[in-house]
Design a protein around this motif. Structure first.
Motif, mmCIF file in Angstrom:
data_model
loop_
_atom_site.group_PDB
_atom_site.id
_atom_site.type_symbol
_atom_site.label_atom_id
_atom_site.label_comp_id
_atom_site.label_asym_id
_atom_site.label_seq_id
_atom_site.Cartn_x
_atom_site.Cartn_y
_atom_site.Cartn_z
ATOM 1 N N TYR A 103 0.359 -1.057 0.039
ATOM 2 C CA TYR A 103 0.320 0.166 -0.118
ATOM 3 C C TYR A 103 0.642 1.727 0.048
ATOM 4 C CZ TYR A 103 -3.201 3.473 1.864
ATOM 5 O OH TYR A 103 -3.758 4.748 2.241
ATOM 6 N N PHE A 104 2.154 0.797 0.444
ATOM 7 C CA PHE A 104 2.713 2.369 0.743
ATOM 8 C C PHE A 104 2.974 2.485 -0.488
ATOM 9 C CE2 PHE A 104 6.847 4.342 1.721
ATOM 10 C CZ PHE A 104 6.777 5.124 2.115
ATOM 11 N N LEU A 105 4.148 1.496 -0.957
ATOM 12 C CA LEU A 105 4.656 1.914 -1.985
ATOM 13 C C LEU A 105 3.521 2.244 -3.725
ATOM 14 C CD1 LEU A 105 7.316 -0.989 -2.084
ATOM 15 C CD2 LEU A 105 7.711 1.315 -2.098
ATOM 16 N N SER A 106 2.505 1.855 -3.387
ATOM 17 C CA SER A 106 1.750 2.116 -4.173
ATOM 18 C C SER A 106 1.421 4.001 -5.053
ATOM 19 C CB SER A 106 0.463 1.742 -4.165
ATOM 20 O OG SER A 106 -0.277 1.984 -3.300
ATOM 21 N N GLY A 107 2.271 4.600 -3.598
ATOM 22 C CA GLY A 107 1.860 5.498 -3.644
ATOM 23 C C GLY A 107 3.465 6.378 -4.649
ATOM 24 N N TYR A 108 4.344 5.406 -4.769
ATOM 25 C CA TYR A 108 5.378 5.787 -5.242
ATOM 26 C C TYR A 108 5.348 5.816 -7.321
ATOM 27 C CZ TYR A 108 7.475 7.149 -0.722
ATOM 28 O OH TYR A 108 7.530 7.934 0.417
ATOM 29 N N ILE A 109 5.775 6.865 -7.926
ATOM 30 C CA ILE A 109 6.163 6.150 -8.723
ATOM 31 C C ILE A 109 7.400 4.771 -9.298
ATOM 32 C CG2 ILE A 109 7.142 7.285 -11.377
ATOM 33 C CD1 ILE A 109 4.384 7.696 -10.052
ATOM 34 N N LYS A 135 11.338 11.931 -11.606
ATOM 35 C CA LYS A 135 12.335 10.175 -11.762
ATOM 36 C C LYS A 135 11.210 8.866 -10.988
ATOM 37 C CE LYS A 135 14.924 12.493 -8.457
ATOM 38 N NZ LYS A 135 16.228 13.366 -8.122
ATOM 39 N N THR A 136 11.855 7.495 -10.641
ATOM 40 C CA THR A 136 11.002 6.779 -9.801
ATOM 41 C C THR A 136 11.590 6.700 -8.565
ATOM 42 O OG1 THR A 136 12.962 5.714 -10.415
ATOM 43 C CG2 THR A 136 11.835 4.501 -11.822
ATOM 44 N N GLY A 137 10.659 6.529 -7.414
ATOM 45 C CA GLY A 137 10.664 6.587 -6.251
ATOM 46 C C GLY A 137 10.315 7.833 -5.899
ATOM 47 N N ILE A 138 9.809 9.367 -6.388
ATOM 48 C CA ILE A 138 9.476 9.942 -5.907
ATOM 49 C C ILE A 138 7.499 9.499 -6.061
ATOM 50 C CG2 ILE A 138 8.572 10.878 -8.544
ATOM 51 C CD1 ILE A 138 9.408 13.653 -7.049
ATOM 52 N N ARG A 139 7.217 10.676 -4.709
ATOM 53 C CA ARG A 139 5.633 9.909 -5.153
ATOM 54 C C ARG A 139 5.001 11.059 -5.740
ATOM 55 N NH1 ARG A 139 3.883 8.586 0.039
ATOM 56 N NH2 ARG A 139 1.803 10.222 -0.033
ATOM 57 N N LYS A 140 4.156 10.445 -5.958
ATOM 58 C CA LYS A 140 2.934 10.898 -6.718
ATOM 59 C C LYS A 140 2.083 12.218 -6.417
ATOM 60 C CE LYS A 140 0.295 7.978 -7.052
ATOM 61 N NZ LYS A 140 -0.675 6.477 -7.403
ATOM 62 N N GLY A 141 1.926 12.244 -5.217
ATOM 63 C CA GLY A 141 1.564 13.568 -4.574
ATOM 64 C C GLY A 141 2.698 15.197 -5.303
ATOM 65 N N ASN A 165 1.630 12.528 -17.684
ATOM 66 C CA ASN A 165 -0.167 12.080 -17.052
ATOM 67 C C ASN A 165 1.010 11.119 -15.710
ATOM 68 O OD1 ASN A 165 -1.199 13.340 -18.935
ATOM 69 N ND2 ASN A 165 -0.847 12.053 -20.139
ATOM 70 N N ALA A 166 0.386 10.951 -14.757
ATOM 71 C CA ALA A 166 0.611 9.934 -13.234
ATOM 72 C C ALA A 166 -0.213 8.710 -14.023
ATOM 73 C CB ALA A 166 0.645 11.044 -12.045
ATOM 74 N N ASP A 167 -0.462 8.162 -14.512
ATOM 75 C CA ASP A 167 -1.407 7.072 -14.001
ATOM 76 C C ASP A 167 -0.826 5.303 -12.643
ATOM 77 O OD1 ASP A 167 -3.598 5.833 -13.892
ATOM 78 O OD2 ASP A 167 -2.855 4.663 -16.484
ATOM 79 N N ALA A 168 -1.652 5.683 -12.182
ATOM 80 C CA ALA A 168 -1.141 4.528 -11.012
ATOM 81 C C ALA A 168 0.253 4.624 -10.361
ATOM 82 C CB ALA A 168 -1.196 3.087 -11.295
ATOM 83 N N CYS A 169 0.809 3.799 -10.723
ATOM 84 C CA CYS A 169 2.267 3.564 -10.166
ATOM 85 C C CYS A 169 3.159 4.097 -11.682
ATOM 86 C CB CYS A 169 2.833 2.808 -9.466
ATOM 87 S SG CYS A 169 2.174 1.911 -7.930
ATOM 88 N N LYS A 170 2.626 5.036 -12.746
ATOM 89 C CA LYS A 170 2.819 5.000 -14.289
ATOM 90 C C LYS A 170 3.325 6.197 -14.237
ATOM 91 C CE LYS A 170 4.049 3.058 -18.932
ATOM 92 N NZ LYS A 170 2.790 2.143 -19.386
ATOM 93 N N ILE A 171 4.617 6.939 -15.192
ATOM 94 C CA ILE A 171 4.328 8.387 -15.049
ATOM 95 C C ILE A 171 4.253 8.608 -17.053
ATOM 96 C CG2 ILE A 171 5.886 10.419 -15.579
ATOM 97 C CD1 ILE A 171 4.625 11.090 -13.657
#
Length: 400
Positions: A103-109, A135-141, A165-171
């Motif tokens: 759940y925690f990692l789902s909030g990151y790219i 970049k990978t590892g950054i919070r979507k917010g 565009n940010a969608d789920a864990c993907k940019i």
């Protein structure tokens, strides 16, 4: 498909076989009673299939109606694993930690993908956006997609439009490349087209300006071929930024020399350094490499992948190849190979935009070393813009 398998594993499922009776009637009864069975296979009078735990409780009664005998083959899934390991204290906390971490990692790219680029590689576009925080590892917010897309266009003149565009864990970075020759502001500084090389003109594609040379004429380096000064019918003169392509036959000579005894790199040892990268955080897992001499450096990475998308977890390897510069007298074959490699590397750079019509190459050997000389007859665009030096003189009336 992968998500469905994951879902089945979480809920648990069983593998069973049914024998005898009427297999077709059994399958029809399961369908009419909303009993979902999957992966149905039939061998002679026996069928095998899988279903969830709830469905298996209903299957025996349905099989009895069809005259079949059901036998459990194997249990699969998390519920059975938990029951089997129920006496082990760490199972439940471990599963709770796994769920919380997921759940925690789902909030990151996790991954970054580029769409819309044809001529510009991803390796050139992604670093621009990484410098702006995507970049990978950054919070979507933490990502301001509109602001980053706007700033990215100021970092390069190769892109006309960009969106993040940010969608789920993907940019996903959507881009539109700038068409060759398309610029935001046109340069209006008066200039001429001059010859960048000496040669014989075979074609002039004049877009703007006054041609001063003809097809078939010879020009020297620096000669004006197309003037930016255009004389109007009323004999007034307008000055423009001349635009033209001038193709000419040129002759180029290039010589490469390798001495009989030269300094070369003699590699003695290779050392490696390993890092683990996880969501943008990198830490070393090997001993430091001592810099006890000259070395060449290279690196490689081996990241987890989901299809073609690279996930933000993997291993980075750094390689340090240590060498010493020593005076070496290579044998004849090696010397010829070294000389040829250097020569063709240099000529390839020199003739990057030229079309070679004819070439001759010869190699000579003497006491001092090896020499390669090549003569190229080429066709290339020799037109080059050069700003005009305009001197304005005023007449008695004060006009220019």
């Amino acid at each position: 498909m992968i998500f469905q398998r994951f879902q089945d594993y979480i809920k648990g499922f069983v593998e069973f076989s049914a024998r005898g009776g009427f297999p077709e009637r059994f399958i029809n009864l399961c369908s009419s009673n909303n009993i979902e069975i999957k992966n149905v296979r039939m061998y002679k009078e026996t069928i095998s299939a899988t279903c969830n735990i709830k469905a298996y409780r209903k299957i025996r009664h349905t099989a009895k109606k069809a005259g079949m005998r059901v036998r459990l083959i194997k249990k699969h899934g998390l519920p059975f694993l938990i029951y089997k390991k129920r006496k082990r204290i760490g199972v439940i906390p471990g599963l709770a930690f796994l769920v919380a971490m997921t759940y925690f990692l789902s909030g990151y790219i996790w991954t970054i993908k580029v769409n819309g680029n044809e001529n510009i590689p991803d390796e050139e576009i992604i670093p621009i956006f990484e410098s702006l925080g995507v970049k990978t590892g950054i919070r979507k917010g933490d990502i301001n997609t509109k602001d980053i897309a706007r700033k990215a266009l100021t970092e390069t003149d190769k892109l006309m439009w960009a969106a993040v565009n940010a969608d789920a864990c993907k940019i996903t970075i959507e881009v539109k490349e700038r068409v060759a020759g398309e610029t935001e502001t046109e340069d209006k500084t008066p200039s001429n087209i001059i010859a960048a090389e000496s040669g014989q003109i075979i074609l002039i594609e004049n877009f703007l300006g006054t041609p001063l040379a003809e097809v078939g004429s010879a020009v020297e380096k620096g000669d004006i071929i197309v003037s930016g000064a255009v004389i109007n019918k009323d004999e007034s003169v307008n000055f423009y930024n001349a635009q033209a392509n001038v193709y000419a036959r040129t002759k180029k000579i290039h010589t490469t020399f390798i001495p009989a005894t030269c300094k070369m790199r003699v590699y003695e040892k290779l050392r490696k350094k390993y890092f683990i990268s996880f969501f943008g955080v990198t830490f070393c897992i090997s001993l430091p490499v001592k810099s006890d001499g000259e070395y060449t450096f290279s690196s490689g990475e081996d990241f987890l992948k989901s299809g073609k998308d690279k996930l933000p977890a993997g291993i980075i390897t750094e390689r340090y190849a240590f060498y010493e510069l020593k005076n070496v007298k290579p044998d004849e074959n090696c010397a010829r190979l070294l000389c040829a490699e250097k020569h063709f590397r240099e000529t390839d750079r020199m003739l990057d935009e030229a079309e070679i019509e004819k070439s001759t190459t010869k190699m000579q050997k003497d006491k001092t070393g090896y020499t390669i000389e090549s003569v190229f007859e080429c066709v290339e665009n020799i037109g080059e813009n050069k700003k005009m030096d305009i001197i304005l003189e005023n007449n008695e009336n004060g006009a220019y």
